[in-house]
Design a protein around this motif. Sequence first.
Motif, PDB file in Angstrom:
ATOM      1  N   GLU A 209       0.904  -0.978  -0.208  1.00  0.00           N
ATOM      2  CA  GLU A 209      -0.020   0.000   0.016  1.00  0.00           C
ATOM      3  C   GLU A 209       0.705   1.166   0.120  1.00  0.00           C
ATOM      4  N   ARG A 212       1.970   2.096  -3.618  1.00  0.00           N
ATOM      5  CA  ARG A 212       0.796   2.484  -4.322  1.00  0.00           C
ATOM      6  C   ARG A 212       0.782   4.210  -4.289  1.00  0.00           C
ATOM      7  N   HIS A 213       1.469   4.726  -3.344  1.00  0.00           N
ATOM      8  CA  HIS A 213       1.440   5.976  -3.141  1.00  0.00           C
ATOM      9  C   HIS A 213       2.298   6.724  -4.309  1.00  0.00           C
ATOM     10  N   GLU A 360      -5.189   6.928   2.220  1.00  0.00           N
ATOM     11  CA  GLU A 360      -5.229   5.768   1.115  1.00  0.00           C
ATOM     12  C   GLU A 360      -4.502   6.161  -0.086  1.00  0.00           C
ATOM     13  N   PRO A 362      -3.692   7.351  -3.514  1.00  0.00           N
ATOM     14  CA  PRO A 362      -4.631   8.223  -4.502  1.00  0.00           C
ATOM     15  C   PRO A 362      -4.935   7.466  -5.729  1.00  0.00           C
ATOM     16  N   LYS A 363      -6.016   7.651  -6.322  1.00  0.00           N
ATOM     17  CA  LYS A 363      -6.292   7.074  -7.602  1.00  0.00           C
ATOM     18  C   LYS A 363      -5.885   7.976  -8.819  1.00  0.00           C
ATOM     19  N   GLY A 364      -5.692   7.097  -9.936  1.00  0.00           N
ATOM     20  CA  GLY A 364      -5.360   7.815 -11.099  1.00  0.00           C
ATOM     21  C   GLY A 364      -3.707   8.190 -11.392  1.00  0.00           C
ATOM     22  N   ARG A 365      -3.020   7.642 -10.210  1.00  0.00           N
ATOM     23  CA  ARG A 365      -1.467   8.070 -10.433  1.00  0.00           C
ATOM     24  C   ARG A 365      -1.149   7.254 -11.648  1.00  0.00           C
TER      25      ARG A 365
END
Length: 766
Positions: A209, A212-213, A360, A362-365
């Motif tokens: 996790e 994923r940042h 959490e 972020p989405k769309g990276r």
Amino acid sequence: MRLEKTGTLLLNAEYIDNYCREQSTLSMEGKMCMLNEILLAKFENEVSGKEVTFPAREKKALKRKYEKYFGDGKWRGSIFDLYLQFLEQQAEKGKAVEVPENSFDVYDLAALAYLYKRIKENDPVREASHVVIDEAQDFGMMAYQVLHYCLRDCTYTIMGDTSQNIHFSYGLNDWEELKKLILTGTYDAFGVLRKSYRNTVEISDFANEILRHGDFAIYPVEPVLRHGTAVRKEAFDDEAALLAAGVQTIKTWQAQGYETIAVVCRDEAEAADTARKLKQYVPVVEEDLETAEFGEGVMVLPVAYTKGLEFDAVLLLDPTEEKYPENDGQVKLLYVAATRALHELAVLYTGELTGILAKEAPKGRHNQEFAMETLTKAKEYEKVSLTQKETREENRAIGIQEMDERNSHGPKRIVIKPEQRPGMALGNTSTTGTAVMAKGSTATRRAAVETGEEIAAKTMQQRAPEGVSSIFAGAAYHGKAGGKAPGSRRSAGTQAGMQYGAGTAGVQSAKRPGGAGMVPGEAEKTERLNTSPYAFGAIPENELLRIKGHSKIKCAVKWAKKGKSAVEIASMYGILRITPITPEVIRISFVKGVTAKVQDTYWKPKADTAFPWSAKESKTAVLVETEKLRVMVEKKDGAVQFLTPDNKPILSEKRDEPRMIDGGMTWTFFGWSGSEKLKAKGILSTEWLDLTAKARYVSFGGKQARMPLLVSNRGYGIAAAASRTALLCNVRTFGTYLHTAGDGQIDYYFILGKDREEIVKQYKEL
């Protein structure tokens, strides 16, 4: 530039420009030396001709001129000064450059190595053949580009985890660029090893996790199914409470039996301060990072120092937003810290926890998550599809090879002799023809009404590849009156047969009694041609004399085996066979590859009559000995040496590189002495070509096939079993070797004789 007196053009500007462009991997000094050698070789070839003679003094002066025409091959500048000058120029252009004074990092060393390679190196680095690199993500592409350039013939094993690249600005953040540089061969491979045996499932999920940042490609790990305690995240009001909680956590882990515990801080200053505070309550391993030794106990480390280590439990201390702002570099640092823990991971902090751990992902990276990959080849091997004709040709070649093996190792074939079959004009028929007849073919059933020549022609037509049937028909009909085919001056099929035989491995020759389709007594009329385009004595172009670069050939002996007629010696490079033919004649054969087999040639494959010879193997050498001659192969280099019975050297292959095979072409390198006089046998009995310090074609292109023969004034000859082109180079600028093209295996006969006449006599028996 033109040669004085003759005006012959030796080198022009276009040639020099093309050479420098094509030899881009050579250093500047190397190009100067090689151009000098090429020019000198062209000069020596020119002045050794018969048309124009040069006085000795004039020749010597010209030689001195051309030896250093392009310079003496020495660049007298300093690589280090040149590098500093380059850095200073970059600084003047406004780039952030750190000029080294007394210390160098890996990139300074890479730059210096590259400059040395481009300017000064003449002898390529050969110390390494395989390079293993671990923690590969810590080095940038500049280091790999230089390594790949300097060690051009090496293979590599490269391992690492780009997610653990803590030097984000110059390390590897994904494998794609390195794969394009390194993985270029058919059998090069890349694989992602995803299974982690270090962390529990809970710690692995926490670490993934974190990854994923980041805005970079990631390779998430898959832990083995081993569950543990959930990752603990807890906030405290002040530093005193944080310290007390840290001490209590450490003592709890110690009570649970954990032997190695790490307290991870942001930098060295924070680690030293934390160690001083903790050691009042729990034993701490030496806090001086320069002298500390990893072992049991509690270690307090900056995050950068933990890479490559693992601990039973890890306490990530105070990872605040201030210390770990949200960027890709900090993501990788925290990922490294988290994955150090085998069983327990705790995050204790004051103030605002870094968003990398608090939020959490972020989405769309724009990061790519690579799925599980198996170890795959960079280029998959593609099976070559053959046409029906090519398949028949391949099967026929395999059949001929198997027949040769049976003849060599098994019982003798039963051959129907002419007197056993009335009306058969054919001599010892080929195995193919005999087999067809033995199977009761249509041709056999019609034997009562057809002549022997017609049977032979038809059965061989049935077994021959497409487009070759007329060859065999011509050879069979050649036995009729006057040696002519009906209605023709000379059978076209016979001429075609000679050409086909010259270009096809394994086809039996008319020269040997019992050759396929040959009528006894007619062999000499149908002897095949040598298809080489070069006439005997022709002068080769200098460009053809230089042997292309290649990796180090390993001919060291691995094992030796004595058979009835020969000794076979294996190396990593291939199989060497030593076959005593007579007490004075030894056949030397070599094929590339450890599973390859030496093939019979147009000439005598083994001894006709038995005579005494022996083979011995010691720790250092293999020795084959006859009454007149000794052949020794030292195990460390695999070079063949010829000696007299009292151990006096006669001739030796070169010890550093005795032989090479590449693409059907062969080179055998000999150590001819400077005082040795070599001559090549021409077609006429009185025709001898002087080869001292010269390069000439010694095969008979366009003539009847016969072995090239070289004779030395030291009492020996070398007969090359070459069916096509053979070239002898005795020019030290290019090397001293015997080269053949088209035969695919090295094959020559060493002939011992007291004089030229005796050597020629034994040569004719082959």
